[in-house]
Design an enzyme around this catalytic site. Structure first.
Site, PDB file in Angstrom:
ATOM      1  N   GLU A   1       0.723  -1.398  -0.035  1.00  0.00           N
ATOM      2  CA  GLU A   1      -0.123   0.073   0.023  1.00  0.00           C
ATOM      3  C   GLU A   1       0.846   1.441   0.202  1.00  0.00           C
ATOM      4  O   GLU A   1       0.507   2.382   0.248  1.00  0.00           O
ATOM      5  CB  GLU A   1      -0.976   0.114   0.953  1.00  0.00           C
ATOM      6  CG  GLU A   1      -2.396  -0.548   0.918  1.00  0.00           C
ATOM      7  CD  GLU A   1      -2.560  -1.900   0.999  1.00  0.00           C
ATOM      8  OE1 GLU A   1      -3.548  -2.469   0.525  1.00  0.00           O
ATOM      9  OE2 GLU A   1      -1.484  -2.680   0.903  1.00  0.00           O
TER      10      GLU A   1
ATOM     11  N   TYR B   1       3.439   2.109   2.030  1.00  0.00           N
ATOM     12  CA  TYR B   1       4.043   2.412   3.093  1.00  0.00           C
ATOM     13  C   TYR B   1       5.580   2.316   3.152  1.00  0.00           C
ATOM     14  O   TYR B   1       6.240   1.759   2.181  1.00  0.00           O
ATOM     15  CB  TYR B   1       3.294   1.682   4.474  1.00  0.00           C
ATOM     16  CG  TYR B   1       1.994   2.142   4.517  1.00  0.00           C
ATOM     17  CD1 TYR B   1       1.729   3.196   5.128  1.00  0.00           C
ATOM     18  CD2 TYR B   1       0.935   1.236   4.393  1.00  0.00           C
ATOM     19  CE1 TYR B   1       0.492   3.701   5.356  1.00  0.00           C
ATOM     20  CE2 TYR B   1      -0.464   1.518   4.579  1.00  0.00           C
ATOM     21  CZ  TYR B   1      -0.724   2.979   5.171  1.00  0.00           C
ATOM     22  OH  TYR B   1      -2.141   3.418   5.170  1.00  0.00           O
TER      23      TYR B   1
ATOM     24  N   ARG C   1       2.466  -8.798   4.425  1.00  0.00           N
ATOM     25  CA  ARG C   1       1.500  -8.065   3.307  1.00  0.00           C
ATOM     26  C   ARG C   1       2.265  -7.611   2.153  1.00  0.00           C
ATOM     27  O   ARG C   1       2.916  -6.599   2.170  1.00  0.00           O
ATOM     28  CB  ARG C   1       0.717  -7.008   4.093  1.00  0.00           C
ATOM     29  CG  ARG C   1      -0.190  -6.433   3.129  1.00  0.00           C
ATOM     30  CD  ARG C   1      -1.485  -7.082   3.142  1.00  0.00           C
ATOM     31  NE  ARG C   1      -2.454  -6.059   2.714  1.00  0.00           N
ATOM     32  CZ  ARG C   1      -3.385  -5.311   3.352  1.00  0.00           C
ATOM     33  NH1 ARG C   1      -3.383  -5.485   4.497  1.00  0.00           N
ATOM     34  NH2 ARG C   1      -4.154  -4.610   2.745  1.00  0.00           N
TER      35      ARG C   1
ATOM     36  N   HIS D   1      -1.532   3.983  -1.856  1.00  0.00           N
ATOM     37  CA  HIS D   1      -2.672   5.074  -1.390  1.00  0.00           C
ATOM     38  C   HIS D   1      -2.686   6.163  -2.644  1.00  0.00           C
ATOM     39  O   HIS D   1      -3.571   6.667  -2.787  1.00  0.00           O
ATOM     40  CB  HIS D   1      -2.335   5.534  -0.180  1.00  0.00           C
ATOM     41  CG  HIS D   1      -2.823   4.647   0.908  1.00  0.00           C
ATOM     42  ND1 HIS D   1      -3.980   3.707   0.813  1.00  0.00           N
ATOM     43  CD2 HIS D   1      -2.246   4.001   2.044  1.00  0.00           C
ATOM     44  CE1 HIS D   1      -4.147   3.035   1.815  1.00  0.00           C
ATOM     45  NE2 HIS D   1      -3.039   3.274   2.662  1.00  0.00           N
TER      46      HIS D   1
ATOM     47  N   GLN E   1     -18.200   5.381   3.492  1.00  0.00           N
ATOM     48  CA  GLN E   1     -18.619   6.820   3.891  1.00  0.00           C
ATOM     49  C   GLN E   1     -18.669   6.731   5.415  1.00  0.00           C
ATOM     50  O   GLN E   1     -18.322   7.740   6.023  1.00  0.00           O
ATOM     51  CB  GLN E   1     -20.363   6.853   3.458  1.00  0.00           C
ATOM     52  CG  GLN E   1     -20.352   7.192   2.006  1.00  0.00           C
ATOM     53  CD  GLN E   1     -21.939   7.225   1.662  1.00  0.00           C
ATOM     54  OE1 GLN E   1     -22.897   7.909   2.332  1.00  0.00           O
ATOM     55  NE2 GLN E   1     -22.401   6.959   0.477  1.00  0.00           N
TER      56      GLN E   1
END
Length: 674
Positions: free
Chosen positions: A166, A168, A216, A254, A341
């Site tokens: 992701e 990081y 991961r 991201h 949301q």
């Protein structure tokens, strides 16, 4: 024979065994930083363990202060912190569920001025430029991962997940995009891969052989300068050799401009990535992203695309997901609709996460539907989101509920939302509520308009008004012209819409109507295929390019659309933090003209007359669709006066910024109190 034999086949890890193939994936909820203790987080995880999930991975916990996502985020650096986490592991271990703590170092994604990274390169989604780690700083970071793992074991965790995807810190070391080093930690692939391998070896040496280490791995970066497939496979083999127990799939950084978890992503849309890795290593592989039903999970396992399924947000929507599937009651599962949301958008706004379709998520110690001491006969008027949520919850507590709905279907505004391409998951929400009404013996009266006389003669102890909204009609000269149509008529297919359209109002409904008009009319859910999705967003399923990116397909718009708003702010600025960019990108790809700061002058045979930057312009359009907000439909509430125990919820309570999240939350909380 079990309905889902692959899901419920235990997974033998050698030194321990998982009861099933479902992992509750990592999600940050905001409860990780809760004061003064972690009892709310423990209750949240316990509900999912009780619900039957095989293994849980916590939200990201930093190994040191530099790795904080934000100042004072959760970290695991002291014995005192480890002891605080014991309440979590003890709660989970009441059930046959394992739990691993995710160790996450944010790297350049850290939202504070003391962030560190392999190189001094600022992330496009962060205002802070990181410091480049020194060689000694890298060594300290490896040792911090090792120490955090030791403390996690002390806290009672069954293992750790090392966050290597992701975008990081570890992911930043792996790719040339963010690693410009020329020392032993940069340059060749072997040098760039050195950090994760040394972290795994160090942890394994510290914790011994009977401790789960999940890595991961970013199998698809979706950014320029990302890893090649050959590098990813080589890294996976190195991870296995270093001592990892399981490899979990990470999809996208991201900062990537490809949706990876939003509702517009087809179900199981990235399982093909994990399948491509199957057979390359001998340790189990976990696949992830937009898997939200037991049927989809079972099919992925059956196809040999993975050894285990990770689902995160589906456990916000329904903590009993696994138990319901095991009992053959999948029609009772409250399905995650991928809206973001109340989960991601809340966390990005520094609020406690929850779930649009299940407001009890992360609020287990605050909302509880205990059986009632005194049964009431309750009338609920309106079977939209608020009325459905209240009726199901109040009846579950033991009240006798009569639900009136003037139309022939439950759902209210959800019946419009489900027609939007990419929002087909609302069909699942309506299926769930219909089942809940049936199970809890709600008396449903469709095609019956409840007026004050009906309610007064019904002998009700309480009345709940959930009559929703009606569209607001702006005072533009010519608003009654034949070219003008309402968004409701458009979405319900009651009108023919021309090739050139102006949409007045660029809120969520305006964006939805634009999306609807860019596709052929569809009566039934018909999500796009995975191949079409990848083609549209420019994902190379053959993985011939680094990062897995390809040239996005050219789009030929079905219509010429103008999306207009009075406000001078950027069009779509108030959409969800995590999904707004997706909606804007889709419309931009379809050449929708988004215009702000508009003054509406009049509508006539020529079209829509507007003024923009003091210049008058006529938009020669076939139709003008009005999406200019809503008004609370509260006439019934007002007519009942103060002589009854009357409550008002949902759009009837507040129409501005029409919000199903708020409506469902109000309904459940009122059911708890009444």
């Amino acid at each position: 024979m079990k309905k889902y034999p692959h899901i419920f086949e235990p997974l033998d890890l050698g030194f321990t065994k998982l009861s099933n193939r479902i992992l509750m994936g990592s999600m940050h909820t905001g409860l990780e930083e809760d004061k003064p203790d972690l009892s709310r987080l423990a209750a949240y995880f316990e509900a999912r363990a009780k619900g039957g999930v095989g293994m849980i991975v916590t939200g990201g916990i930093s190994p040191n202060r530099r790795g904080w996502l934000t100042p004072f985020s959760a970290k695991m650096t002291t014995k005192r912190e480890a002891h605080k986490h014991q309440i979590i592991t003890e709660a989970v271990h009441k059930y046959d569920t394992k739990i691993c703590m995710q160790i996450l170092h944010a790297g350049r994604y850290a939202y504070h001025p003391f962030s560190v990274a392999p190189s001094k390169i600022k992330a496009p989604i962060n205002p802070f430029k990181p410091f480049a780690l020194s060689n000694s700083g890298i060594r300290r970071t490896i040792n911090d991962f090792r120490k955090s793992s030791k403390l996690a074991k002390l806290a009672g965790y069954d293992g750790v997940e090392i966050m290597g995807s992701e975008g990081y810190l570890i992911n930043q070391f792996l790719v040339e995009r963010t690693n410009k080093r020329t020392d032993e930690w940069g340059g060749s692939f072997e040098k760039r891969a050195r950090l994760p391998i040394e972290i795994i070896k160090s942890i394994r040496e510290e914790v011994g052989d009977d401790f789960i280490i999940i890595f991961r791995l970013s199998m698809l970066d979706l950014v320029e300068g990302g890893s090649s497939w050959d590098e990813i496979v080589r890294l996976a083999k190195m991870i296995e050799a270093a001592g990892a127990t399981i490899i979990n799939t990470g999809i996208g950084w991201h900062e990537a401009r490809v949706p990876t978890i939003a509702t517009s992503v087809p179900r199981g849309g990235f399982a093909w990535v994990t399948k491509k890795m199957m057979g390359e290593v001998n340790i189990p592989l976990i696949t992830t992203n937009r898997i939200n039903t037991p049927e989809m999970a079972e099919q992925i396992l059956k196809d040999g695309s993975a050894d285990m399924i990770s689902m995160a947000r589906p456990f916000l929507a329904d903590p009993e997901f696994v138990n319901k599937a095991k009992a053959g009651r999948s029609d009772e599962i409250n399905t995650c609709i991928g809206c973001n949301q109340a989960c991601l958008d809340h966390v990005f706004s520094k609020k406690i996460a929850s779930c649009l379709v299940n407001p009890m998520a992360c609020h287990e110690t605050e909302i509880s539907l205990e059986p009632v001491k005194s049964e009431k006969k309750i009338a609920v008027v309106g079977a939209g989101p608020a009325g459905l949520a209240f009726s199901a919850a109040a009846a579950e507590r033991g009240h006798k509920v009569v639900l009136f709905e003037a139309s022939s279907n439950i759902g209210g505004q959800f019946n419009l939302a489900k027609r939007i391409p990419g929002k087909e998951e609302f069909y699942e929400t309506l299926r769930y509520f219909a089942k809940k009404l049936e199970i809890n013996n709600v008396e449903l009266r469709l095609n019956q308009r409840a007026d004050s006389k009906v309610l007064e003669e019904g002998g009700f102890d309480s009345i709940v008004v959930a009559t929703g909204i009606r569209p607001r009609t702006p005072g533009i000269p010519g608003i009654d012209h034949a070219k003008v149509i309402s968004y409701i008529d458009v979405l319900e297919g009651r009108v023919e819409v021309g090739d050139k359209v102006a949409i007045i109002g660029a809120g969520g409904i305006g964006f939805d109507v634009s999306e609807f008009l860019l596709h052929e009319k569809r009566e039934e859910p018909n999500p796009e295929t995975i191949e079409h999705f990848m083609d549209f967003w420019g994902v190379d399923m053959q993985f011939e390019e680094k990062g897995g990116l390809a040239v996005a397909a050219e789009v030929k718009p079905l219509r010429e659309i103008y999306l207009l708003q009075r406000k001078s702010e950027k069009v779509g600025a108030r959409l969800g933090k995590s999904t707004g960019w997706i909606h804007r990108s889709k419309l931009k790809k379809n050449k929708v003209k988004m215009m702000q700061g508009i003054q509406y002058e009049k509508i006539d045979d020529q079209g829509l007359h507007i003024k923009i930057k003091e210049k008058s312009v006529v938009l020669d359009v076939d139709n003008i669709v009005i999406c200019a907000g809503q008004i609370s439909n509260r006439d019934l509430y007002d007519s009942l006066g103060g002589n009854h125990d009357v409550h008002v919820i949902g759009g009837a309570f507040q129409a501005s910024e029409l919000d199903a999240k708020r409506a469902i939350d109000q309904g459940v909380r009122l059911a708890q109190e009444i």
